[in-house]
Design a protein around this motif. Sequence first.
Motif: not given
Length: 316
Positions: A48-73
């Motif tokens: 979860p800690q890594a996922a929190a960092e992932l979301r914060a990074t994604a929203e910071s770099l794109t400037g947009n909120p995360v709307k979708y998350a995909v589980n490959s398997h």
Amino acid sequence: MENHYFTCEEVRPGVYAAIVKEGMGALGNAGFVNLGQVTLVFDTFALPQAAAELRATAESLTGNPVKYAVNSHYHGDHTNGNQLFKDCVIISTPKTKEKIAEAFAEQSLSERKTALINFLQKAEERIAGTENDQLRRSLEINLSDKRRQEEAMDLLEEILPTLLMENKLVLECSKRSVELHHFGCGHTCSDLIMYVPKEKVLFAGDLVLVDNHAWMGHGRPEEWLTILDRLAPFEIDAVIPGHGPVGGPEHIGKMKSYLKDMLSFVCAHKQKGLTAEEILLKPIPLKHAILNSAHMYERNVRFLSDYVEHAAISHS
């Protein structure tokens, strides 16, 4: 921004790879895509800690909120971070959702803790008795990852996918589109890939690894090869693998070679009457001897020894 659990690479404009740092517990690679007004995350790490960092990074770099998350398997190293995206649309196949739920239901929290503690003790003993430097290094990284999983176990929350797809799903957005394709059973009983057609980037999940032994024991190696063949029509300039650094289209071929070589290697020795233990005494096929995650090689030989015997297949 500096990340503790992964390195972030803009593979193409608006398309990012999140490549895990060894031994920090995130385990399986992730990534994200700027779709325009919203962002999509592909896989959610093991912690979860890594996922929190992932979301914060994604929203910071794109400037947009995360709307979708995909589980490959369904494997936890790609889905345990779902709880950080429970307000998002989480996409998977029906079988992947089913298997994530089963994984949480199979053992209670206390049982999972006990099993992991036992694993850690055995891993320490194994490392102490290992003379091969490459294998020891692999075991040490795995032990470090598992220790961080054990520390985070109380934080885990079961969050299941909410949007299920069968064969193909296309998300058309203002800046770019992405395609999700499900080709069947390969690395696991259900694996999907994501293709970004404008930038020609493939998010492969664990169907393609770069410079790593690939765990084969939860899937069907021959069907895995068929899935990789089905990627031939795609124009691919970059591959974001489930494990290892960002690669290119040549790594799809290397993945096929690994699967074929492992099947052929084990089949040839089984036909001579060798057991899994006896096969493990043989040298690793040379071109795969330098791959990372060396501890997976032993697991694969044990799995394939049983698989080829019961499937009654042969490879030359």
